[in-house]
Design an enzyme around this catalytic site. Sequence first.
Site, mmCIF file in Angstrom:
data_model
loop_
_atom_site.group_PDB
_atom_site.id
_atom_site.type_symbol
_atom_site.label_atom_id
_atom_site.label_comp_id
_atom_site.label_asym_id
_atom_site.label_seq_id
_atom_site.Cartn_x
_atom_site.Cartn_y
_atom_site.Cartn_z
ATOM 1 N N HIS A 73 -8.007 -5.276 44.934
ATOM 2 C CA HIS A 73 -7.351 -4.994 43.653
ATOM 3 C C HIS A 73 -8.105 -5.637 42.505
ATOM 4 O O HIS A 73 -8.380 -6.834 42.552
ATOM 5 C CB HIS A 73 -5.903 -5.518 43.669
ATOM 6 N N PRO A 74 -8.404 -4.855 41.473
ATOM 7 C CA PRO A 74 -9.063 -5.428 40.304
ATOM 8 C C PRO A 74 -8.056 -6.188 39.438
ATOM 9 O O PRO A 74 -6.849 -5.986 39.563
ATOM 10 C CB PRO A 74 -9.580 -4.197 39.560
ATOM 11 N N GLU A 89 -2.414 3.288 37.937
ATOM 12 C CA GLU A 89 -1.490 2.185 38.176
ATOM 13 C C GLU A 89 -1.479 1.192 37.022
ATOM 14 O O GLU A 89 -0.452 0.590 36.735
ATOM 15 C CB GLU A 89 -1.857 1.476 39.483
ATOM 16 N N PHE A 119 -4.388 -11.930 40.087
ATOM 17 C CA PHE A 119 -2.957 -11.743 39.818
ATOM 18 C C PHE A 119 -2.592 -10.343 40.288
ATOM 19 O O PHE A 119 -3.186 -9.357 39.857
ATOM 20 C CB PHE A 119 -2.670 -11.897 38.316
ATOM 21 N N ILE A 121 0.385 -7.492 40.819
ATOM 22 C CA ILE A 121 1.719 -7.022 40.455
ATOM 23 C C ILE A 121 1.724 -5.511 40.619
ATOM 24 O O ILE A 121 0.698 -4.855 40.412
ATOM 25 C CB ILE A 121 2.085 -7.427 39.012
ATOM 26 N N ALA A 123 1.959 -2.638 39.028
ATOM 27 C CA ALA A 123 1.857 -2.340 37.600
ATOM 28 C C ALA A 123 2.393 -0.962 37.232
ATOM 29 O O ALA A 123 2.604 -0.687 36.046
ATOM 30 C CB ALA A 123 0.390 -2.457 37.159
#
Length: 169
Positions: A73-74, A89, A119, A121, A123
Amino acid sequence: MTSTSTPPGLARFNALEEHAALAALHEACASTAWARRLLAARPYGTAEELYAASDAAMAGLTTADLHEAMAGHPPIGRPKPGDPASAREQSGMAGAPDGLKAEMLELNLAYQEKFGHVFLICATGRTGEQMRDAVRERLGNAPDREREIVRTELGKINRIRLARLVEGD
């Protein structure tokens, strides 16, 4: 369940050769352990069975497995170039003002310094402000608490991505 009652996208996923199914699952989640657990449980009769298997696999991931999943995940505000899922997303940050984007970058760096990973989440459907507020709040968490929040958020992301996999044409 009969094959005629299995949704067409799910039937296609069930019918994929192992390497192709594994590649499709890796697009949903970078955790090899998660993908292998889902692969081993095929065929699925319903999307809910697939989601339940995803949730169970997520619950069983080790800390190392979670780190592997997060590595796919970026950072929020910087979707992977050429990755439409990542851009979709994180669309809540796409039109955010430059000040909010700069603040999010600083918060991402502070989070990564504290926890040692990006981080994470879910999104989808969140505004840039909501994501900023979430990272601010979560910076105060203890590492064990944050790891469980990450596990929950990753589970939500995986369900959304699996839905796209099994409902797509």
